[in-house]
Enzyme design. Sequence first.
Site, PDB file in Angstrom:
ATOM      1  N   ARG A  35      22.013  74.446   4.321  1.00  0.00           N
ATOM      2  CA  ARG A  35      21.350  75.143   3.208  1.00  0.00           C
ATOM      3  C   ARG A  35      21.973  76.511   2.935  1.00  0.00           C
ATOM      4  NH1 ARG A  35      15.107  73.220   4.291  1.00  0.00           N
ATOM      5  NH2 ARG A  35      15.380  71.253   3.199  1.00  0.00           N
ATOM      6  N   LYS A 197       7.044  52.330   1.807  1.00  0.00           N
ATOM      7  CA  LYS A 197       5.820  51.912   1.114  1.00  0.00           C
ATOM      8  C   LYS A 197       5.927  51.923  -0.403  1.00  0.00           C
ATOM      9  CE  LYS A 197       2.526  53.291   4.620  1.00  0.00           C
ATOM     10  NZ  LYS A 197       1.583  54.339   5.014  1.00  0.00           N
ATOM     11  N   GLY A 353      14.777  62.653   0.830  1.00  0.00           N
ATOM     12  CA  GLY A 353      14.429  62.368   2.216  1.00  0.00           C
ATOM     13  C   GLY A 353      15.373  61.500   3.017  1.00  0.00           C
ATOM     14  N   GLY A 376      11.230  66.630  -1.816  1.00  0.00           N
ATOM     15  CA  GLY A 376      10.084  66.543  -2.721  1.00  0.00           C
ATOM     16  C   GLY A 376      10.455  66.843  -4.167  1.00  0.00           C
TER      17      GLY A 376
HETATM   18  P1  AMP Z   1      10.355  56.580   2.848  1.00  0.00           P
HETATM   19  O1  AMP Z   1      10.009  57.893   3.478  1.00  0.00           O
HETATM   20  O2  AMP Z   1       9.235  55.944   2.103  1.00  0.00           O
HETATM   21  O3  AMP Z   1      11.633  56.642   2.049  1.00  0.00           O
HETATM   22  O4  AMP Z   1      10.594  55.578   4.042  1.00  0.00           O
HETATM   23  C1  AMP Z   1      11.637  55.711   4.949  1.00  0.00           C
HETATM   24  C2  AMP Z   1      11.305  54.911   6.155  1.00  0.00           C
HETATM   25  O5  AMP Z   1      11.154  53.562   5.794  1.00  0.00           O
HETATM   26  C3  AMP Z   1      12.360  54.954   7.216  1.00  0.00           C
HETATM   27  O6  AMP Z   1      11.865  55.677   8.294  1.00  0.00           O
HETATM   28  C4  AMP Z   1      12.566  53.491   7.572  1.00  0.00           C
HETATM   29  O7  AMP Z   1      12.586  53.267   8.952  1.00  0.00           O
HETATM   30  C5  AMP Z   1      11.371  52.805   6.957  1.00  0.00           C
HETATM   31  N1  AMP Z   1      11.614  51.390   6.651  1.00  0.00           N
HETATM   32  C6  AMP Z   1      12.613  50.876   5.951  1.00  0.00           C
HETATM   33  N2  AMP Z   1      12.555  49.521   5.934  1.00  0.00           N
HETATM   34  C7  AMP Z   1      11.478  49.182   6.648  1.00  0.00           C
HETATM   35  C8  AMP Z   1      10.880  47.934   7.017  1.00  0.00           C
HETATM   36  N3  AMP Z   1      11.400  46.770   6.628  1.00  0.00           N
HETATM   37  N4  AMP Z   1       9.788  47.964   7.778  1.00  0.00           N
HETATM   38  C9  AMP Z   1       9.257  49.141   8.171  1.00  0.00           C
HETATM   39  N5  AMP Z   1       9.762  50.347   7.860  1.00  0.00           N
HETATM   40  C10 AMP Z   1      10.859  50.372   7.107  1.00  0.00           C
END
Ligand code: AMP
Length: 395
Positions: A35, A197, A353, A376
């Site tokens: 940064r 999610k 992220g 964010g």
């Molecule tokens: P996000 O913060 O929503 O972008 O999610 C990132 C996280 O999603 C990472 O820590 C990954 O380990 C998790 N992730 C990716 N694919 C899967 C999966 N098939 N099952 C569970 N977690 C997952």
Amino acid sequence: MKTINDFNFENKKALIRVDFNVPLNESSEVTDDTRIQAAKPTIIKILEDGGSAVLMSHLGRPKGVQEEFSLRHIVAEVSDVLGVQVKFVANCIGAEAEAAVANLNPGEVLLLENLRFYTEETKGDVAFAKQLSALGDIYVNDAFGTAHRAHASTTIIAQFFTDKKCFGSLLAKEIESIDKVLASGEKPITAVLGGSKVSSKITIIESILDKVDHLIIGGGMTYTFVKAQGGTVGNSICEDDYQEMALDILKKAKAKGVQIHLPVDVLGADDFSNDANTQVLPVNAIPEGWEGLDAGPESIKNFHNVILDSKTILWNGPLGVFEMETFAKGTIALGHSIAEATEKGAFSLVGGGDSVAAVKQFGFGDKVSYVSTGGGAMLESLEGKVLPGIEAINN
Ligand code: AMP
């Protein structure tokens, strides 16, 4: 869009909002200076013009004044990166700070104490912002990481500078990159959305359907879409509450002519562990006791073809649980595909992220067109929101 290139800073004091929220170890040493490096071009341009730089930032989430969150700890590192001995003042407003600014000569840099030692900062307090505004002739915002917050130093302060305000080169580059994808991107435009999610990405998906030709959906989000269409997902992560929404997205995409690409096969595991037993499974026939933790080989091939046909690519979120080596293959393969497309002339933006972490971890940082510095802030931009920190400069 007004940037530092629209000003000559000779004999001017630039008050620059930077994002020096850097990680420190137990000895209060900076462990990652990304940064600070990112803010360097803006600061150097101002010094080379014959101006001086007053830097303000937050560090961590202090409760009042807490020595461990003092920006004093990073003075040596900032001095090293800039090649200038940086001065420090143990306050960010008031007589002491004003005196330090008054004593600043062209070519010099002053770092103010942590803005968040005052709760007024995050409250967006107008009186506090006014006090800050006394510390410079021109206000420069170069902190993309906080541009989605209407804080005193990121947004409220701008009203005290009428036309003497602009974006630093880092923030300008972030805005240009998002614009290159969402507003002026060359077609075909492909977005890859992964991560865990649907619920946390739903607003992005909906907003992005109006912008892209192809949408690759991967990671944990996959299984909500698959189950909604009647597939069996075993123990895979799945948000039953969002099945309706998933079907609605598929319908909307069809109506808008957006092609959705979901994995057709996955790397299944019998445990959420790097040492689990694994097998490649059809995405819609995952037996009980098994869960999909990465994209399978057929999916990787399909995604590769879509990416290589694209002229503009946006990537947010990993395709699997990349933190475990066994389930990192899909994410690494996607990085290779995007790197190859970029080499062939596509514009690629990685933001938000975990995909940024993955890109850095696997060494794709300099093989894509741009890696965003704001988590964010990037997500909110992708949701189609106008960020208050950006609006405050443009108004
Ligand atoms: P996000 O913060 O929503 O972008 O999610 C990132 C996280 O999603 C990472 O820590 C990954 O380990 C998790 N992730 C990716 N694919 C899967 C999966 N098939 N099952 C569970 N977690 C997952």
